[in-house]
Design an enzyme around this catalytic site. Structure first.
Site, PDB file in Angstrom:
ATOM      1  N   ASP A  10       0.733  -1.133  -0.156  1.00 20.11           N
ATOM      2  CA  ASP A  10       0.036  -0.094  -0.080  1.00 20.11           C
ATOM      3  C   ASP A  10       0.964   1.422  -0.020  1.00 20.11           C
ATOM      4  O   ASP A  10       2.205   1.065   0.342  1.00 20.11           O
ATOM      5  CB  ASP A  10      -1.156  -0.060   1.315  1.00 20.11           C
ATOM      6  CG  ASP A  10      -1.878   1.057   1.386  1.00 20.11           C
ATOM      7  OD1 ASP A  10      -2.293   1.806   0.171  1.00 20.11           O
ATOM      8  OD2 ASP A  10      -1.846   1.930   2.420  1.00 20.11           O
ATOM      9  N   SER A  11       0.364   2.498  -0.289  1.00 15.97           N
ATOM     10  CA  SER A  11       1.188   3.634  -0.047  1.00 15.97           C
ATOM     11  C   SER A  11       1.533   3.685   1.311  1.00 15.97           C
ATOM     12  O   SER A  11       2.464   4.591   1.459  1.00 15.97           O
ATOM     13  CB  SER A  11       0.212   4.760  -0.357  1.00 15.97           C
ATOM     14  OG  SER A  11      -0.776   4.747   0.299  1.00 15.97           O
ATOM     15  N   CYS A  73      -4.190  -1.580  -2.057  1.00 16.79           N
ATOM     16  CA  CYS A  73      -4.769  -0.238  -2.345  1.00 16.79           C
ATOM     17  C   CYS A  73      -5.433   0.051  -3.431  1.00 16.79           C
ATOM     18  O   CYS A  73      -5.068  -0.378  -4.631  1.00 16.79           O
ATOM     19  CB  CYS A  73      -3.272   0.517  -2.508  1.00 16.79           C
ATOM     20  SG  CYS A  73      -3.357   2.143  -2.722  1.00 16.79           S
ATOM     21  N   GLU A 151      -2.182   7.778   8.569  1.00 14.23           N
ATOM     22  CA  GLU A 151      -0.842   7.690   8.580  1.00 14.23           C
ATOM     23  C   GLU A 151      -0.301   8.185   9.849  1.00 14.23           C
ATOM     24  O   GLU A 151       0.885   7.681  10.380  1.00 14.23           O
ATOM     25  CB  GLU A 151      -0.312   8.390   7.434  1.00 14.23           C
ATOM     26  CG  GLU A 151      -0.543   7.653   6.071  1.00 14.23           C
ATOM     27  CD  GLU A 151       0.286   6.539   5.977  1.00 14.23           C
ATOM     28  OE1 GLU A 151       1.302   6.339   6.373  1.00 14.23           O
ATOM     29  OE2 GLU A 151      -0.516   5.400   5.676  1.00 14.23           O
ATOM     30  N   CYS A 183     -10.833   2.946   0.274  1.00 13.52           N
ATOM     31  CA  CYS A 183      -9.812   3.071   0.498  1.00 13.52           C
ATOM     32  C   CYS A 183      -9.184   2.273   1.779  1.00 13.52           C
ATOM     33  O   CYS A 183     -10.013   2.296   2.579  1.00 13.52           O
ATOM     34  CB  CYS A 183      -9.499   4.546   0.698  1.00 13.52           C
ATOM     35  SG  CYS A 183      -7.743   4.958   1.456  1.00 13.52           S
ATOM     36  N   HIS A 185      -7.238   2.686   3.948  1.00 18.52           N
ATOM     37  CA  HIS A 185      -7.044   3.276   5.133  1.00 18.52           C
ATOM     38  C   HIS A 185      -8.273   3.457   6.118  1.00 18.52           C
ATOM     39  O   HIS A 185      -8.236   3.408   7.240  1.00 18.52           O
ATOM     40  CB  HIS A 185      -6.431   4.614   4.730  1.00 18.52           C
ATOM     41  CG  HIS A 185      -4.851   4.964   4.562  1.00 18.52           C
ATOM     42  ND1 HIS A 185      -4.427   4.286   3.230  1.00 18.52           N
ATOM     43  CD2 HIS A 185      -3.803   5.142   5.253  1.00 18.52           C
ATOM     44  CE1 HIS A 185      -3.118   4.452   3.310  1.00 18.52           C
ATOM     45  NE2 HIS A 185      -2.983   5.121   4.510  1.00 18.52           N
TER      46      HIS A 185
END
Ligand code: DGL
Length: 265
Positions: A10-11, A73, A151, A183, A185
């Site tokens: 993932d990012s 992602c 994050e 998403c 996240h």
């Protein structure tokens, strides 16, 4: 690592929401997770750049022996899945917003889709709505700024509630009864989103479905690990200490991250 791991990428730390579903379903599998934190968030970046980063990361995972790669992602899947599948010689499993189950679940046919701007702009998303919209009213909701909270490990508290209240306004006014977390996240914000949307609103994501797909692919290829406890290894292009700290919070177990320089591959 004992055998060949499942590579997950993932990012940033968002894909841990998918990795935990894989861990729950396939506890004997080793997981090698890559957080491309130095480039996070992907959601506001041009498609070419997301594709380039995805290729670098996935090549690294395969170089480390991954037997299958999960692009955990939605943004990278929308931008790079076809490219990855064309050049990577292990199975690449991608993901997309869980629109199909959401439309099935929605009683009033009003579905909000939270995702990054890049995911919602992609042609892949238009195709998804075309195939699975099934007459429902779909309300795409770009959520810039949300990934940044996760994050930092901010999954509850005043700051994130305030961002969410502002972002969710349009789909609250649209009176959706189902919300897609498009998403990876966002599942970490599920409790806060649910609190704001209210008890009558269902919230769906695709993490568990992706884990089942991984299980199917391993079974077909005869590469399932059956015994022992799988090892979880965390790589990042960012700061190992900071990423390890946030990842441990989200994973609810202590994790140590290792910084990797992709340019040196
Ligand atoms: N977690 C990612 C997704 O599923 C992307 C977040 C970002 O980097 O913008 O879309």
């Amino acid at each position: 690592m004992t055998g060949q791991p499942i590579g997950v990428f993932d990012s940033g730390v968002g894909g841990l929401s998918v990795a935990r579903e894989i861990r729950a379903l396939l506890p004997a599998e080793d997981i090698l997770y890559f957080a491309d934190t130095a480039y996070c968030p992907y959601g506001g970046r041009p498609v070419d750049e997301i594709r380039e980063r995805s290729l670098l990361v996935v090549n690294r995972l395969v170089g480390e022996g991954a037997k299958v790669v999960v692009v955990a992602c939605n943004t990278a899947s929308a931008a790079a899945l076809e490219t990855l599948r064309a050049v990577i010689d292990v199975p690449v499993i991608g993901m997309e917003p869980a629109l199909k189950p959401a439309v099935t679940k929605s009683l009033r046919g009003r579905v909000g889709v939270m995702a990054t701007p890049a995911t919602l702009r992609a042609e892949r998303f238009d195709r998804l709505v075309e195939h699975y919209g099934n007459g429902a009213e779909i309300f795409p909701l770009p959520c810039p700024g949300l990934v940044e909270h996760v994050e930092l490990g901010e999954v509850d508290g005043d700051g994130v509630e305030e961002t969410l209240k502002e972002l969710l306004g349009p789909i609250m006014r649209a009176e959706v009864d189902t919300v897609v977390l498009g998403c990876t996240h966002y599942p970490f914000l599920r409790a806060a989103i649910s609190r704001i949307m209210g008890p009558g609103v269902s919230i769906v994501d695709s993490g568990a479905a992706v884990a089942r797909q991984v299980q199917r692919v391993l079974a077909v290829n005869g590469t399932v690990s059956v015994s022992g406890d799988g090892i979880f290894r965390l790589l990042t292009s960012g700061n190992a200490e900071a990423v390890g700290k946030v990842a441990s919070r989200l994973w609810t177990e202590p994790l140590t991250a290792e910084t990797v320089d992709l340019a040196s591959v």
